[in-house]
Design a protein around this motif. Structure first.
Motif, PDB file in Angstrom:
ATOM      1  N   GLY A  60      35.255  33.154  39.651  1.00 36.30           N
ATOM      2  CA  GLY A  60      36.705  33.331  39.572  1.00 36.30           C
ATOM      3  C   GLY A  60      37.440  33.212  40.883  1.00 36.30           C
ATOM      4  O   GLY A  60      38.617  33.557  40.968  1.00 36.30           O
ATOM      5  N   GLU A  61      36.781  32.736  41.905  1.00 39.66           N
ATOM      6  CA  GLU A  61      37.429  32.507  43.185  1.00 39.66           C
ATOM      7  C   GLU A  61      37.321  31.038  43.547  1.00 39.66           C
ATOM      8  O   GLU A  61      36.450  30.332  43.057  1.00 39.66           O
ATOM      9  N   ARG A  67      38.983  32.518  50.767  1.00 37.69           N
ATOM     10  CA  ARG A  67      38.611  32.524  49.360  1.00 37.69           C
ATOM     11  C   ARG A  67      39.638  33.406  48.656  1.00 37.69           C
ATOM     12  O   ARG A  67      39.949  34.500  49.104  1.00 37.69           O
ATOM     13  N   ALA A  74      41.439  34.424  44.550  1.00 37.07           N
ATOM     14  CA  ALA A  74      41.261  34.390  43.100  1.00 37.07           C
ATOM     15  C   ALA A  74      41.893  33.113  42.547  1.00 37.07           C
ATOM     16  O   ALA A  74      42.883  32.613  43.080  1.00 37.07           O
ATOM     17  N   LYS A  75      41.308  32.601  41.477  1.00 37.18           N
ATOM     18  CA  LYS A  75      41.820  31.361  40.898  1.00 37.18           C
ATOM     19  C   LYS A  75      43.211  31.516  40.291  1.00 37.18           C
ATOM     20  O   LYS A  75      43.862  30.522  40.015  1.00 37.18           O
ATOM     21  N   ASP A  76      43.660  32.764  40.107  1.00 39.37           N
ATOM     22  CA  ASP A  76      45.027  32.972  39.632  1.00 39.37           C
ATOM     23  C   ASP A  76      45.945  33.469  40.757  1.00 39.37           C
ATOM     24  O   ASP A  76      47.037  33.962  40.503  1.00 39.37           O
ATOM     25  N   HIS A  77      45.523  33.296  41.992  1.00 41.02           N
ATOM     26  CA  HIS A  77      46.359  33.632  43.150  1.00 41.02           C
ATOM     27  C   HIS A  77      47.612  32.757  43.100  1.00 41.02           C
ATOM     28  O   HIS A  77      47.553  31.597  42.672  1.00 41.02           O
TER      29      HIS A  77
END
Length: 193
Positions: free
Chosen positions: A16-17, A25, A27-30
């Motif tokens: 998820g990163e 690095r 989070a993919k929803d950052h």
């Protein structure tokens, strides 16, 4: 230029990163990744619009100018994605915003004032231009959300804003050059008293 990708999958994002170009690095929803994703979606849909314009330009020669103006936008969106991935990278220049403004002004002069609200439709090309316009607005919102947390360069924010305006005017111009009436919004009937 050497190879940019030697391997497509890395397995580093399975938890998820994802990695940014500066080594961080996140989070993919950052918000930064969300903004990058919206730019990518917009760029993909703009590619579809350009492909459809190219297919139709023999039938409607007036569409060639739209291709000339919109094709560089894919490259600039990729530049903007690079700026989002590498915060220290600066690719977009104010001249790009001015180029969009000049096209908007030129096209608006040909179109004349908008008399009513219009809907995304009339032809596949018109609808696709409006789909791109709405994605540009979504990308702009994602960038503004990121900007509230991590300030972005003003030229990138202005570029996405102007691109959505350009796509709106492009949709209208496509309709005109295809000799298709714009789909005018019709308000819901008012209840009878």
């Amino acid at each position: 230029m050497g190879y940019r990708l030697s391997k497509i999958y890395t397995r580093t994002g399975d938890a998820g990163e994802t990695g940014l170009a500066d080594g961080r690095r996140v989070a993919k929803d950052h918000p930064r990744v969300e903004a990058m994703g919206e730019m990518d979606t917009l760029n993909s849909q703009l590619g579809l619009l350009l492909a459809e314009l190219a297919e139709q330009q023999a039938r409607w020669p007036g569409l060639s100018e739209l291709i000339e103006v919109l094709a560089p936008c894919q490259h600039r969106l990729f530049d903007l994605g690079g700026e989002l991935a590498m915060p220290a990278y600066q690719a977009l220049q104010p001249a790009e915003v001015e180029r969009l403004e000049a096209a908007i002004d030129r096209w608006n002069e040909e179109l004349g004032p908008l008399q009513n609200f219009i809907l995304p439709g009339g032809s596949r090309l018109v609808a696709q231009a409006h789909a791109c316009r709405s994605l540009a607005r979504s990308a702009e919102r994602r960038c503004q959300r990121l900007n509230a947390e991590e300030p972005l360069r003003g030229v990138g924010l202005a570029y996405v804003n102007r691109l959505s305006d350009l796509l709106f005017v492009a949709a209208r111009l496509i309709a005109k050059r295809q000799h298709i009436a714009e789909v005018l919004w019709q308000a819901a009937p008012k209840p009878q008293a």
